[in-house]
Design a protein around this motif. Structure first.
Motif, short mmCIF file in Angstrom:
data_model
loop_
_atom_site.label_atom_id
_atom_site.label_comp_id
_atom_site.label_asym_id
_atom_site.label_seq_id
_atom_site.Cartn_x
_atom_site.Cartn_y
_atom_site.Cartn_z
N THR A 1 33.54 -24.25 -14.28
CA THR A 1 34.48 -24.42 -13.32
C THR A 1 34.34 -25.80 -12.45
OG1 THR A 1 34.84 -22.01 -12.96
CG2 THR A 1 35.55 -23.43 -11.25
N ASN A 2 33.13 -26.08 -12.34
CA ASN A 2 33.07 -27.00 -11.22
C ASN A 2 33.24 -28.49 -11.94
OD1 ASN A 2 30.46 -26.35 -12.61
ND2 ASN A 2 29.35 -27.74 -11.35
N TYR A 3 33.37 -28.39 -13.11
CA TYR A 3 33.73 -29.87 -13.85
C TYR A 3 35.17 -29.76 -14.33
CZ TYR A 3 28.61 -30.37 -14.09
OH TYR A 3 27.47 -30.44 -13.89
N ARG A 4 35.96 -28.83 -14.22
CA ARG A 4 37.26 -28.71 -14.81
C ARG A 4 38.18 -29.98 -14.36
NH1 ARG A 4 38.22 -22.21 -15.28
NH2 ARG A 4 36.67 -22.05 -17.05
N GLN A 5 38.17 -30.08 -13.01
CA GLN A 5 38.99 -31.02 -12.21
C GLN A 5 38.90 -32.46 -12.73
OE1 GLN A 5 39.22 -31.33 -8.10
NE2 GLN A 5 40.86 -32.77 -8.06
N VAL A 6 37.33 -32.85 -12.80
CA VAL A 6 36.91 -34.05 -13.42
C VAL A 6 37.36 -34.19 -14.84
CG1 VAL A 6 34.98 -35.62 -13.88
CG2 VAL A 6 35.35 -34.14 -11.64
N VAL A 7 37.29 -33.10 -15.49
CA VAL A 7 37.73 -33.22 -17.02
C VAL A 7 39.22 -33.39 -17.24
CG1 VAL A 7 38.18 -31.84 -19.09
CG2 VAL A 7 35.84 -31.88 -17.79
N ASN A 8 39.90 -32.66 -16.53
CA ASN A 8 41.53 -33.10 -16.36
C ASN A 8 41.79 -34.52 -16.34
OD1 ASN A 8 43.46 -31.27 -17.33
ND2 ASN A 8 43.26 -30.13 -15.47
N LEU B 1 29.25 -34.74 -18.06
CA LEU B 1 30.22 -34.44 -19.08
C LEU B 1 29.82 -35.50 -20.55
CD1 LEU B 1 33.54 -34.84 -16.99
CD2 LEU B 1 32.32 -32.57 -18.09
N PHE B 2 29.22 -36.39 -20.31
CA PHE B 2 28.69 -37.01 -21.61
C PHE B 2 27.25 -36.98 -21.83
CE2 PHE B 2 31.92 -38.99 -19.12
CZ PHE B 2 32.85 -39.62 -19.97
N ARG B 3 26.72 -35.80 -21.53
CA ARG B 3 25.40 -35.30 -21.83
C ARG B 3 25.60 -33.84 -22.68
NH1 ARG B 3 22.27 -36.56 -16.24
NH2 ARG B 3 22.07 -38.55 -16.49
N ARG B 4 24.69 -33.53 -23.35
CA ARG B 4 24.75 -32.11 -24.28
C ARG B 4 24.61 -31.29 -23.06
NH1 ARG B 4 21.12 -32.68 -29.66
NH2 ARG B 4 22.44 -34.25 -30.53
N PRO B 5 25.07 -30.08 -23.08
CA PRO B 5 25.80 -29.63 -24.16
C PRO B 5 27.22 -29.83 -24.05
CG PRO B 5 25.51 -27.91 -22.68
CD PRO B 5 24.90 -28.97 -22.23
N LEU B 6 27.96 -30.70 -23.08
CA LEU B 6 29.09 -30.94 -23.02
C LEU B 6 29.83 -32.01 -23.59
CD1 LEU B 6 29.35 -29.84 -19.08
CD2 LEU B 6 29.86 -28.29 -21.03
N VAL B 7 28.88 -32.95 -24.12
CA VAL B 7 29.59 -34.32 -24.53
C VAL B 7 30.52 -34.19 -25.87
CG1 VAL B 7 27.47 -34.72 -26.20
CG2 VAL B 7 28.88 -36.59 -25.30
N GLY B 8 30.50 -32.98 -26.58
CA GLY B 8 31.28 -32.68 -27.70
C GLY B 8 32.78 -32.21 -27.31
N ASN B 9 32.58 -31.54 -26.34
CA ASN B 9 33.93 -31.07 -25.90
C ASN B 9 34.51 -32.19 -24.97
OD1 ASN B 9 33.42 -28.40 -26.72
ND2 ASN B 9 32.47 -27.77 -25.01
N THR B 10 33.81 -32.86 -24.41
CA THR B 10 34.62 -34.28 -23.75
C THR B 10 35.09 -35.14 -24.88
OG1 THR B 10 32.91 -34.08 -21.87
CG2 THR B 10 34.10 -36.06 -22.10
N ALA B 11 34.49 -35.37 -25.61
CA ALA B 11 34.95 -36.32 -26.63
C ALA B 11 36.32 -35.66 -27.45
CB ALA B 11 34.16 -36.42 -27.68
N ARG B 12 36.42 -34.35 -27.96
CA ARG B 12 37.37 -33.73 -28.44
C ARG B 12 38.58 -33.62 -27.41
NH1 ARG B 12 33.26 -30.38 -30.88
NH2 ARG B 12 33.46 -29.03 -29.00
N ALA B 13 38.15 -33.25 -26.02
CA ALA B 13 39.60 -33.23 -25.25
C ALA B 13 40.25 -34.61 -25.03
CB ALA B 13 38.92 -32.66 -24.11
N SER B 14 39.11 -35.59 -24.92
CA SER B 14 39.81 -36.97 -24.63
C SER B 14 40.55 -37.60 -26.05
CB SER B 14 38.60 -37.92 -24.23
OG SER B 14 38.01 -37.34 -23.18
N PHE B 15 39.96 -37.12 -27.21
CA PHE B 15 40.62 -37.65 -28.34
C PHE B 15 42.21 -37.19 -28.61
CE2 PHE B 15 41.62 -37.03 -32.90
CZ PHE B 15 41.35 -38.55 -33.28
N LEU B 16 42.22 -35.92 -28.36
CA LEU B 16 43.39 -35.13 -28.38
C LEU B 16 44.36 -35.60 -27.21
CD1 LEU B 16 42.35 -31.57 -29.11
CD2 LEU B 16 43.40 -33.14 -30.67
N MET B 17 44.01 -35.71 -26.12
CA MET B 17 44.95 -36.14 -25.28
C MET B 17 45.25 -37.77 -25.22
SD MET B 17 46.32 -34.76 -22.60
CE MET B 17 45.59 -33.64 -21.67
N PHE B 18 44.35 -38.51 -25.89
CA PHE B 18 44.46 -40.21 -26.15
C PHE B 18 45.65 -39.88 -27.14
CE2 PHE B 18 44.08 -43.82 -28.31
CZ PHE B 18 43.56 -44.75 -27.45
N GLY B 19 45.62 -39.09 -28.28
CA GLY B 19 46.71 -39.01 -29.31
C GLY B 19 47.93 -38.71 -29.02
#
Length: 510
Positions: free
Chosen positions: A472-479, A313-331
């Motif tokens: 799909t296999n990363y969705r639970q960890v992302v949430n 999740l912290f490597r390309r190509p997913l790192v950008g989406n991880t940062a956006r999702a975390s930033f929005l949820m943080f706010g």
């Protein structure tokens, strides 16, 4: 028997040959009886909806409500506990964030245990331990004992948040799953109504009642903490009637137990004997089989599995989406949970200065001066805090409004669309946050703050959007990870001093 045998005088045979008979539900008889193999979803269709699922909904709903109760209840007793424990301004901030720190540190662990030990075992363990530490926290003799016990409460109550949705969903078919999960989520709004309503009944009585326990004063804030954790007793009583998730057991290839559980559910819902349940053989469908393989891989890999699922999740190509999702949820959580915990203190100042026109920034300045003044901190024996019960009624009304927001979101999300709904709410809440900085009228300020806090009702919408950005296999960890990032805010803040408050407000509005 054939008729031409009779005509030829041959002996009459009593044997009747049955070659093939097709029966209902696909059962065939060809010599020996053979039962049809049902998929798990087909078996649940035969079980139907009824009393079992009603009990299940309430138990899972109370589990989610307990998470709100145990993480937000400190905000309603901070002022009342100030004199008993000699709380400084920093102590209050740490106390408010202690339970959230526990949630942050344990959420990944509980998700892993839920998929390896079982859903029901995790719920029983998490609820029992959180209840024990919550009761222990009511006997805290100093601030650090209260901080440690509330941290432990958060550590264990996180198991309810991580497991309840999966446990509830696995007893439902595709047709009923989404609606029941949505109904269970509404119990979190009930928690935001229950907490201030209970505080309104108890906390203001502290000045009139002088309870003693073991020779020491037992402040009513302690009784309040005890009562907010009592829904855990209801959870433990109710879950004794509930089995382990049949889907979890089926993935573990325990078909006999699965059939017994489904037959029992059938008896509850259809009010028919268990022996009449038509399913005698059950198997996973293709999708569930793939999920079973993933769970077996998780069990064999242990905690290494969590690491392998998190690092990409912290490597390309997913790192950008991880940062956006975390930033929005943080706010989102910073604006809702972060500020909501301080609302009783803020409202108390507004009510004490109701004859003056003051802005919310001036309110925060007053709180900061009063709580950090040397003479206030030194004279704990002469300490007295005036708490107006009106503040709890106001926060109760807020909880009702948040419940209505949950209902509104559920009613219009399919028509409006997830992303458009999220953007509309974010813009409206951001404008309300800007307006709160400039208004001085109490009622107008209260209105814009309520709109601002309503952004917290978008958590489920944002989660639904976030998971669409990942395989799909990363969705639970992302949430789990994005919610964990959002909780960090309330763990590190020491409270709304002037500079911190202004920076925080600018961030959440942006």
């Amino acid at each position: 028997m054939r008729l031409d045998d009779q005509k030829n005088g041959s002996p009459v045979s009593n044997r009747v040959d049955i070659h093939h008979i097709q029966l209902e539900e696909g059962t065939t008889i060809n010599g020996d009886a053979k039962s049809r193999v049902y998929t798990y979803n087909e078996a649940l269709e035969l079980v139907g909806l009824g009393r079992f699922h009603t009990l299940l909904l309430f138990i899972c709903g109370f589990c989610l409500m307990s998470v709100i109760n145990e993480t937000l209840n400190m905000g309603f007793i901070i002022s009342a506990a100030e004199c008993d424990l000699g709380l400084s301004f920093s102590d209050k901030g740490i106390l408010n964030g202690a339970a959230f720190c526990g949630v942050v540190l344990s959420s990944h662990l509980w998700g892993f245990l839920s998929d390896t030990w079982g859903r029901r075992k995790v719920l029983v363990l998490a609820t029992s331990c959180s209840l024990a530490f919550s009761v222990l926290s009511t006997f805290s003799m100093n601030v650090w004992m209260l901080i440690v016990t509330r941290f432990c409460v958060g550590f264990f109550i996180s198991g309810n948040a991580a497991t309840s949705y999966a446990y509830l969903a696995e007893f439902h078919t595709d047709k009923s799953r989404a609606s029941h999960v949505s109904w269970a989520a509404m119990f979190m709004a009930f928690g935001m109504i229950y907490l201030p309503l209970l505080a309104w009944c108890i906390i203001p009585l502290d000045a009139q009642l002088d309870l003693k326990l073991l020779g020491a004063r037992y402040g009513l804030w302690r009784l309040y903490l005890l009562l907010t954790s009592m829904n855990a007793v209801l959870i433990l009583c109710g879950i004794t009637f509930l089995p382990e998730s049949p889907k979890f057991l089926l993935i573990g290839k325990q078909q006999d137990q699965v059939l017994e559980i489904l037959a029992r559910m059938y008896r509850w819902n259809q009010r028919k004997p268990e022996r009449t349940f038509p399913v005698k053989s059950i198997a996973l469908d293709a999708i569930d089989s793939a999920f079973a393989e993933e769970m077996q891989r998780k069990s064999s890999a242990g905690l290494r599995y969590v690491w392998d699922q998190t690092v990409p999740l912290f490597r390309r190509p997913l790192v950008g989406n991880t940062a956006r999702a975390s930033f929005l949820m943080f706010g989102l959580f910073a604006a809702s949970s972060g500020l909501f915990m301080w609302m009783p203190d803020i409202l108390n100042v507004y009510i004490n200065y109701k004859d003056e026109s003051i802005t919310i920034c001036q309110v925060v300045d007053i709180i900061h001066r009063n709580r950090t003044a040397p003479d206030v901190l030194a004279e704990v024996d002469n300490c007295s805090v005036n708490i107006d019960g009106t503040i709890f009624m106001i926060t109760t009304v807020m909880g009702v409004l948040f419940l209505l927001c949950y209902i509104l979101n559920g009613a219009i999300i399919n028509r409006v669309g997830k992303k458009l709904l999220l953007n509309i709410w974010y813009v409206a809440c951001g404008l309300a946050g800007i307006g709160a900085l400039w208004t001085s009228d109490f009622y107008l300020t209260l209105l814009v703050i309520v709109v601002f806090l309503a952004v917290g009702c978008l958590g489920s919408v944002l989660s639904a959007i976030s998971v669409d950005l990942f395989p799909t296999n990363y969705r639970q960890v992302v949430n789990c990870g994005s919610v964990k990032a959002s909780r960090v805010f309330v763990c590190v803040g020491e409270g709304p001093n002037d500079l911190f408050f202004r920076l925080f407000w600018l961030y959440v509005i942006a």
